[in-house]
Design a protein around this motif. Structure first.
Motif, PDB file in Angstrom:
ATOM      1  N   TYR A  34       0.833  -1.199   0.000  1.00  0.00           N
ATOM      2  CA  TYR A  34       0.000   0.000   0.000  1.00  0.00           C
ATOM      3  C   TYR A  34       0.869   1.251   0.000  1.00  0.00           C
ATOM      4  CZ  TYR A  34      -3.671   3.291   1.089  1.00  0.00           C
ATOM      5  OH  TYR A  34      -4.527   4.348   1.039  1.00  0.00           O
ATOM      6  N   GLU A  38       4.219  -1.547   3.068  1.00  0.00           N
ATOM      7  CA  GLU A  38       3.029  -1.859   3.863  1.00  0.00           C
ATOM      8  C   GLU A  38       1.979  -2.530   2.986  1.00  0.00           C
ATOM      9  OE1 GLU A  38       0.001   0.352   7.021  1.00  0.00           O
ATOM     10  OE2 GLU A  38       1.159   1.533   5.577  1.00  0.00           O
ATOM     11  N   TYR A  43      -2.448  -2.315   6.373  1.00  0.00           N
ATOM     12  CA  TYR A  43      -3.101  -1.001   6.348  1.00  0.00           C
ATOM     13  C   TYR A  43      -4.501  -1.082   6.943  1.00  0.00           C
ATOM     14  CZ  TYR A  43      -5.324   3.178   4.397  1.00  0.00           C
ATOM     15  OH  TYR A  43      -6.010   4.355   4.244  1.00  0.00           O
TER      16      TYR A  43
END
Length: 339
Positions: A34, A38, A43
């Motif tokens: 993301y 991550e 997230y």
């Protein structure tokens, strides 16, 4: 995101494939990213856990305000409990809701040295948020244990001089804060990297958790004995207080036993890889780090909700005067010590 392998000429065939692709993104922490490294799972899980801590923060703030307005010695200690819960949940919500890439270069821990590697200030701030949240959570139960110890000392050693429980609590709290200050001084003087801070915190929390399990078990048995004895002497029921002690004992021990186990395994893993390779980045994969974070913080959510419930239930019961009788000559058995 649509999988390129989907057959665009067949909507019936596309639907199951798309569903499987979405499920894979939600459940597989390594399927995509993301921000930086991550993953979508990380997230979304951070958002959910951060929001739940925010809910606890709001609830505890309302109860803290209500308790503060009541005044009196009976609610002073309870106000302290609500304050610690509020501090813990607020710090935890900040840690989860602040975007990870604002503070760190990677989602999983990496070696960052002070006054050199970037972003070392963000890494330091991130670690402070996490550490202070953990300490304030532990302070809740340390405060309970300090008051239990004081009450038990009065009944088992009536002739001995007793220090004020809050003074004892502050001594323990400042001792833990001093140890953490030493940890951060070592980081700032470049004696070790941010990985060293993580290792220190893990081993410290494992030790404190083990001590809490021992103390909760020992004190709860003595406390139940005192309550039953006072109930028999004064011919009143102490069943509700004994049940409350039992709830605190079981849930507290489960939480601290799990925390001690998780932190010990995590700390020993870091120590092994650190001694072997000089860093722990290879040991802390996304799946391993995600499992550690979820175990730690889901258990924290459960224990905080439970403590709020116990406090709420106690004072609602007292206000309604339902199934409760004050035990004569035992005022300090019911002065906000979660009994």
């Amino acid at each position: 995101m649509v999988d390129t392998s989907l057959d665009t000429d067949s909507s019936l065939a596309a639907m199951p494939s798309l569903s499987l692709h979405v499920m894979r993104i939600l459940t597989d922490a390594t399927s995509s990213t993301y921000n930086g490294d991550e993953t979508p799972f990380e997230y979304r899980s951070d958002l959910v856990i951060g929001f739940l801590f925010l809910v606890i923060s709001y609830m505890s703030m309302n109860r803290m305000t209500w308790s503060f307005r009541q005044g009196g010695a009976d609610t002073t200690v309870v106000t302290a409990f609500y304050t610690l819960i509020y501090i813990t949940s607020t710090l935890r919500s900040l840690w989860f809701l602040i975007p990870n890439h604002w503070l760190k270069k990677s989602y999983t821990p990496s070696a960052v040295f002070a006054f050199g590697d970037q972003p070392w200030i963000g890494t330091l701030f991130n670690s402070l948020l996490l550490t202070m949240g953990s300490l304030s959570l532990f302070f809740i139960f340390i405060l309970i244990l300090v008051y239990w110890a004081d009450i038990l000392k009065k009944y088992f050693h009536p002739g001995e001089r007793r220090s004020k429980p809050m003074d004892t609590f502050l001594q323990v709290a400042f001792s833990l804060l001093f140890l953490e200050a030493c940890n951060y001084i070592c980081f700032l003087t470049r004696m070790y990297s941010s990985e060293g801070m993580i290792l220190f915190n893990s081993l410290l929390l494992a030790t404190v958790s083990s001590v809490c399990v021992f103390k909760i078990t020992m004190f709860s048995k003595k406390f139940s004995t005192v309550l039953k004895t006072l109930g028999d002497i004064n011919q009143v029921s102490t069943e509700s207080q004994v049940k409350r002690i039992r709830w605190i004992t079981v849930t507290g021990n489960l939480f601290f036993f799990l925390r001690a186990l998780v932190e010990s395994i995590f700390g020993l893993t870091i120590l092994f890889y650190w001694a072997k390779t000089g860093n722990v980045q290879d040991a802390l994969s996304h799946k391993y780090w995600d499992s550690y974070i979820l175990l730690r913080h889901v258990s924290e959510l459960m224990i905080l909700f439970l403590v709020l419930y116990i406090l709420q239930n106690k004072f609602d019961t007292r206000q309604k005067q339902a199934d409760y009788e004050r035990i004569p000559n035992s005022d300090d058995l019911d002065t906000g010590t979660l009994v």
